[in-house]
Design a protein around this motif. Structure first.
Motif, short mmCIF file in Angstrom:
data_model
loop_
_atom_site.label_atom_id
_atom_site.label_comp_id
_atom_site.label_asym_id
_atom_site.label_seq_id
_atom_site.Cartn_x
_atom_site.Cartn_y
_atom_site.Cartn_z
N GLU A 135 0.84 -1.20 0.00
CA GLU A 135 0.00 0.00 0.00
C GLU A 135 0.88 1.25 0.00
N ARG A 136 1.99 1.17 0.72
CA ARG A 136 2.90 2.32 0.75
C ARG A 136 3.36 2.67 -0.65
N THR A 137 3.81 1.65 -1.38
CA THR A 137 4.32 1.88 -2.74
C THR A 137 3.25 2.54 -3.60
N GLN A 138 2.04 2.03 -3.48
CA GLN A 138 0.94 2.56 -4.30
C GLN A 138 0.60 3.99 -3.90
N ARG A 139 0.56 4.26 -2.61
CA ARG A 139 0.21 5.62 -2.17
C ARG A 139 1.29 6.63 -2.55
N VAL A 140 2.55 6.22 -2.47
CA VAL A 140 3.64 7.12 -2.85
C VAL A 140 3.54 7.45 -4.34
N GLU A 141 3.29 6.42 -5.15
CA GLU A 141 3.13 6.64 -6.60
C GLU A 141 1.99 7.60 -6.89
N GLU A 142 0.87 7.38 -6.21
CA GLU A 142 -0.30 8.25 -6.43
C GLU A 142 -0.03 9.68 -6.01
N ALA A 143 0.65 9.85 -4.87
CA ALA A 143 0.91 11.21 -4.38
C ALA A 143 1.84 11.95 -5.33
N LEU A 144 2.86 11.27 -5.84
CA LEU A 144 3.77 11.93 -6.78
C LEU A 144 3.06 12.23 -8.10
N ALA A 145 2.21 11.32 -8.54
CA ALA A 145 1.44 11.58 -9.76
C ALA A 145 0.52 12.77 -9.56
#
Ligand code: ADP
Ligand code: MG
Length: 242
Positions: A135-145
């Motif tokens: 979930e961390r990986t996904q949330r980091v990707e979303e926040a940067l996007a």
């Protein structure tokens, strides 16, 4: 999954709901043999989803107020309600939890760790939240996007422009899905075009329901706010229509 908890997810209807309710807030500091009243009896409500700027002269109490809103400090007297929690009475452990979960901070100097990539800087905010690696990986990707930096995830801060670094800092603040974003002079170190990059991102986040409270000396920033406050000698005035 949306990045920011919406009104509906928070169980709220469309009516404006106070996120913060401050009453009779004073904050005094002892400076050698004198006592300085940084905040002198502030009564203030801030509505969910608002975009509020705080202007005023140096020494007026802006940073002191932001620290109280950010659960970094307690008032000398009065109450600082964030939802149902009085930050004036909360324990240190409760304040730490509020900061980790509910409040995103953005500073003038970005405050990124220079040896970590953009993604690693954003990921750090999730450390206290106990979410899974996946979930961390996904949330980091979303926040940067979300801040337009999906392509820069592996860059170090030194390889990014000032505007991009501040957008990483915003991603780090919103990846927690906070209730409010507090920013102290977020565009103070940026030129005009970078400032506009940041303003666009902030306005988009506000449109999605995030509450923004921004201390600024820049009237171009204040012009974009829905509500403008002025803090002078520890007293708040609403100057929205002036
Ligand atoms: P601003 O951010 O608007 O410049 P501050 O909130 O930093 O204003 O400061 C308001 C007043 O409180 C100033 O007189 C300042 O000197 C005083 N003050 C702020 N922080 C401290 C502190 N940690 N110790 C003593 N005095 C402080
Ligand atoms: Mg200040």
């Amino acid at each position: 999954m949306t990045l920011i908890a919406t009104h509906t997810e928070q169980g709220l209807d469309a009516a404006p709901v106070a996120l913060y309710r401050l009453s009779g807030v004073t904050r005094t500091y002892r400076q050698k043999d004198r006592v300085v009243k940084a905040l002198a009896g502030v009564d203030l409500e801030i509505t969910r989803g608002d975009f509020v700027t705080i202007q005023g002269p140096t020494g007026g109490g802006k940073s002191t107020l932001l620290q109280l809103l950010g659960a970094l400090d307690r008032p000398s007297a009065g109450s600082v309600m964030l939802g149902d929690t009085d930050l004036a009475k909360a324990s240190n452990a409760q304040l730490t939890k509020v900061r980790a979960h509910e409040i995103g901070f953005v500073f003038q100097g970005f405050n990124l760790i220079p040896t970590l990539t953009a993604a690693e800087n954003v990921d750090m905010a999730l450390e206290p939240l106990g979410v899974t690696k996946q979930e961390r990986t996904q949330r980091v990707e979303e926040a940067l996007a979300r801040v337009g930096l999906a392509e820069r995830a592996d860059h170090l801060p030194g390889e990014l422009s000032g505007g991009q670094q501040q957008r990483v800092a915003i991603a780090r603040a919103i990846v927690k899905q906070p209730k409010v974003l507090l920013a102290d002079e977020p565009t103070g170190n940026l030129d005009e075009s970078m400032r506009d990059e940041i303003l666009v991102v902030l306005e988009e986040l506000c449109a999605e329901g995030l509450t923004l409270i921004v201390v600024t000396h820049d009237s171009a920033v204040a012009k974009r706010a829905k509500r403008r406050l002025r803090l002078e000698r520890g007293t708040v005035r609403d100057i929205t229509r002036k």
